[in-house]
Design an enzyme around this catalytic site. Sequence first.
Site, mmCIF file in Angstrom:
data_model
loop_
_atom_site.group_PDB
_atom_site.id
_atom_site.type_symbol
_atom_site.label_atom_id
_atom_site.label_comp_id
_atom_site.label_asym_id
_atom_site.label_seq_id
_atom_site.Cartn_x
_atom_site.Cartn_y
_atom_site.Cartn_z
ATOM 1 N N PRO A 87 0.821 -1.221 0.000
ATOM 2 C CA PRO A 87 0.000 0.000 0.000
ATOM 3 C C PRO A 87 0.854 1.270 0.000
ATOM 4 C CG PRO A 87 -0.083 -1.095 2.152
ATOM 5 C CD PRO A 87 0.651 -2.006 1.224
ATOM 6 N N GLU A 114 2.286 -8.151 8.621
ATOM 7 C CA GLU A 114 2.570 -6.717 8.737
ATOM 8 C C GLU A 114 3.389 -6.193 7.557
ATOM 9 O OE1 GLU A 114 1.457 -4.200 10.597
ATOM 10 O OE2 GLU A 114 0.099 -5.793 11.216
ATOM 11 N N ARG A 151 -4.562 -8.709 -20.282
ATOM 12 C CA ARG A 151 -5.569 -8.396 -21.301
ATOM 13 C C ARG A 151 -5.057 -7.412 -22.357
ATOM 14 N NH1 ARG A 151 -8.655 -3.885 -20.559
ATOM 15 N NH2 ARG A 151 -10.602 -4.804 -21.311
ATOM 16 N N ASP A 166 -11.778 1.496 -23.824
ATOM 17 C CA ASP A 166 -12.076 1.198 -22.424
ATOM 18 C C ASP A 166 -11.836 2.438 -21.577
ATOM 19 O OD1 ASP A 166 -12.806 -1.432 -22.483
ATOM 20 O OD2 ASP A 166 -10.786 -2.201 -22.154
HETATM 21 N N1 SAM Z 1 1.738 -2.921 7.513
HETATM 22 C C1 SAM Z 1 1.681 -2.621 6.110
HETATM 23 C C2 SAM Z 1 1.557 -1.112 5.929
HETATM 24 O O1 SAM Z 1 0.905 -0.467 6.738
HETATM 25 O O2 SAM Z 1 2.076 -0.585 4.922
HETATM 26 C C3 SAM Z 1 0.477 -3.304 5.465
HETATM 27 C C4 SAM Z 1 0.635 -4.773 5.363
HETATM 28 S S1 SAM Z 1 -0.757 -5.549 4.587
HETATM 29 C C5 SAM Z 1 -1.719 -6.024 5.970
HETATM 30 C C6 SAM Z 1 -0.102 -7.070 3.995
HETATM 31 C C7 SAM Z 1 0.300 -7.097 2.538
HETATM 32 O O3 SAM Z 1 -0.820 -6.888 1.715
HETATM 33 C C8 SAM Z 1 1.308 -6.068 2.112
HETATM 34 O O4 SAM Z 1 2.634 -6.426 2.421
HETATM 35 C C9 SAM Z 1 1.073 -5.995 0.612
HETATM 36 O O5 SAM Z 1 1.761 -7.014 -0.082
HETATM 37 C C10 SAM Z 1 -0.420 -6.258 0.506
HETATM 38 N N2 SAM Z 1 -1.215 -5.035 0.335
HETATM 39 C C11 SAM Z 1 -2.053 -4.491 1.223
HETATM 40 N N3 SAM Z 1 -2.659 -3.412 0.743
HETATM 41 C C12 SAM Z 1 -2.202 -3.252 -0.515
HETATM 42 C C13 SAM Z 1 -2.449 -2.288 -1.544
HETATM 43 N N4 SAM Z 1 -3.284 -1.271 -1.362
HETATM 44 N N5 SAM Z 1 -1.798 -2.424 -2.722
HETATM 45 C C14 SAM Z 1 -0.939 -3.440 -2.912
HETATM 46 N N6 SAM Z 1 -0.653 -4.385 -1.980
HETATM 47 C C15 SAM Z 1 -1.277 -4.295 -0.794
#
Ligand code: SAM
Length: 227
Positions: A87, A114, A151, A166
């Site tokens: 994220p 995490e 795609r 699209d």
């Molecule tokens: N503790 C992290 C933080 O606050 O940045 C979030 C960890 S999340 C619970 C677990 C995993 O989900 C991340 O390591 C990532 O690979 C994935 N993930 C969660 N949200 C995401 C998003 N918006 N985009 C891409 N990957 C995401």
Amino acid sequence: MRIDVLTLFPNMILPVIKESIIGRAMYEKKITINVIDFRDYSTNKHQKVDDYPYGGGAGMVLQVEPIVKALRSIEGYQDALKLIMTPQGEPYLQTTAEKFARCDHMIILCGHYEGFDERVRAYFDLEVSIGDFVLTGGEYAALVVMDSVVRLIPGVLNKEASFQEDSFSEGLLEYPQYTRPRVFEGKEVPEVLLSGHHEAIRAWRDSQRLERTKKRREDLYKKYRKR
Ligand code: SAM
């Protein structure tokens, strides 16, 4: 194109990619997708790949070593585009998908818990976020990226299916679409679409794209107008 996905939960990926358009693209050998469980690269006798965070705090952190070992097991990994789903990454857009669709080899790391040890970042090229929200795992994000990229690969969609119009491909949302029946519960298909007049249909669709984008996504509309 070849895609390697590094994950702790292969079964979140495998059944999905066998279906629909990605499945067909794999079957027709337009793409190859390998799913690698980086638990297989654990150095721990219990195959653990996560540990408590230094400094304390809630949750578990994925360790750097199994991830790097799994990455190095992939043939040609040095030249691949190496992505981390997080994220905290660069926002993922249609233009990003278009860029990715031009590469020969992508490697996608899915985090969990995490997230991962900060040192993992040094081994990857780009961090990608699919939106300002937090998922439980990177597998969902990896599937979004794979689907939107695959795609766009020439020959993957049917000839009749065009992605040029699209939403987002020209910076606008798509025009409204209709199919049979002509009238449903008093709601009619716009007359122009039944006219057979190609130029009039084109003009109607263009104006609808603009109007719809202006109404729903002012940010996109303003950007489009500035071009
Ligand atoms: N503790 C992290 C933080 O606050 O940045 C979030 C960890 S999340 C619970 C677990 C995993 O989900 C991340 O390591 C990532 O690979 C994935 N993930 C969660 N949200 C995401 C998003 N918006 N985009 C891409 N990957 C995401």
